[in-house]
Design an enzyme around this catalytic site. Structure first.
Site, PDB file in Angstrom:
ATOM      1  N   ASP A 145       0.840  -1.195   0.000  1.00  0.00           N
ATOM      2  CA  ASP A 145       0.000   0.000   0.000  1.00  0.00           C
ATOM      3  C   ASP A 145       0.874   1.244   0.000  1.00  0.00           C
ATOM      4  O   ASP A 145       1.637   1.468   0.944  1.00  0.00           O
ATOM      5  CB  ASP A 145      -0.895   0.030   1.242  1.00  0.00           C
ATOM      6  CG  ASP A 145      -2.091  -0.882   1.124  1.00  0.00           C
ATOM      7  OD1 ASP A 145      -2.132  -1.695   0.185  1.00  0.00           O
ATOM      8  OD2 ASP A 145      -2.986  -0.792   1.993  1.00  0.00           O
TER       9      ASP A 145
ATOM     10  N   LYS B 286      -7.637   3.068  -3.012  1.00  0.00           N
ATOM     11  CA  LYS B 286      -8.082   2.846  -1.631  1.00  0.00           C
ATOM     12  C   LYS B 286      -8.384   4.190  -0.979  1.00  0.00           C
ATOM     13  O   LYS B 286      -7.704   5.181  -1.239  1.00  0.00           O
ATOM     14  CB  LYS B 286      -6.977   2.094  -0.881  1.00  0.00           C
ATOM     15  CG  LYS B 286      -7.264   1.766   0.569  1.00  0.00           C
ATOM     16  CD  LYS B 286      -6.109   0.957   1.150  1.00  0.00           C
ATOM     17  CE  LYS B 286      -6.250   0.787   2.645  1.00  0.00           C
ATOM     18  NZ  LYS B 286      -5.112   0.045   3.228  1.00  0.00           N
TER      19      LYS B 286
ATOM     20  N   LYS C 137     -10.793  -0.481  -3.044  1.00  0.00           N
ATOM     21  CA  LYS C 137     -10.788  -0.941  -1.660  1.00  0.00           C
ATOM     22  C   LYS C 137     -11.341   0.155  -0.760  1.00  0.00           C
ATOM     23  O   LYS C 137     -10.877   1.292  -0.785  1.00  0.00           O
ATOM     24  CB  LYS C 137      -9.381  -1.315  -1.204  1.00  0.00           C
ATOM     25  CG  LYS C 137      -9.359  -1.766   0.268  1.00  0.00           C
ATOM     26  CD  LYS C 137      -8.017  -2.314   0.701  1.00  0.00           C
ATOM     27  CE  LYS C 137      -8.051  -2.712   2.173  1.00  0.00           C
ATOM     28  NZ  LYS C 137      -6.767  -3.292   2.621  1.00  0.00           N
TER      29      LYS C 137
END
Length: 212
Positions: free
Chosen positions: A79, A143, A176
């Site tokens: 990430d 995300k 996400k």
């Protein structure tokens, strides 16, 4: 992810994630040695964060971080936090190039690259722009939140925010939802909307899954 966690707590909560069948356990890089060993032989992977939670290192520094994590450890996801100050400034070419440099490293090692754009800091157009930057950079996921934003109100991955992201993604990148997903109702709503992954804290996961 909390920096104050002891080694025993990291092991405890990581094991809980494995037992609950989570797709990945998201950790800080300092926990890589411990958690990558813990997940061996399980169906749960490791997601390590890179330049978390602000995304303000130089691009080259981010590349070096990603290279170390991906080359030395068996991880499934990385990430990266987008430079959301640059995103807010409208410097989209910079944001795209910054993400792409890390995404390219991830893909060299077969690691999925997820891009956090810290939606609590952005307006609707900036969320759309950030999603499109991640697509242009070849990232695998977009995300919503780090869970560590301190610059204003935090709402996390609300259905309203995730709807903007899904529409901007247009099927070209996975989405996400993360940040303040703490109830089963919220979780199911996001699933019904078509998100590909949902992130939640270790204390919220059993509640969301209905496990006492």
């Amino acid at each position: 992810m909390k920096p104050q966690l002891t080694q025993d707590e990291i092991i405890k909560y990581s094991q809980a994630g494995i037992d609950l069948g989570c797709a990945t356990i998201c950790i800080n890089p300092a926990a890589l040695d411990v958690v990558t060993k813990l997940v061996e032989g399980t169906n749960t992977g490791v997601c390590v964060v890179c330049d978390f939670p602000f995304g303000l290192s130089t691009t080259q520094s981010k590349v070096l971080q990603a290279e170390e994590y991906c080359s030395k450890y068996k991880i499934t996801d990385l990430d990266i936090v987008a430079n959301f100050g640059q995103l807010r400034s409208g410097n989209l070419d910079f944001v795209t190039a910054d993400i792409k440099a890390v995404s390219d490293v991830c893909h060299k090692y077969g690691v999925a690259c997820k891009v956090i754009i810290e939606t609590d800091s952005l307006n609707k157009q900036q969320i759309i722009d950030g999603t499109k930057c991640a697509i242009a950079a070849g990232a695998d996921y977009i995300k919503s939140s780090t869970g560590f934003y301190t610059g204003g109100e935090t709402v996390g991955g609300t259905p309203e925010i995730i709807k903007i992201m899904i529409e901007a993604a247009d099927g070209k990148i996975k989405v996400k939802a993360s940040g303040k997903v703490r109830t089963q109702e919220h979780f199911f709503k996001l699933i019904d909307m078509g998100v590909d992954r949902v992130g939640m804290g270790y204390s919220s996961t059993p509640i969301v899954l209905g496990i006492k």
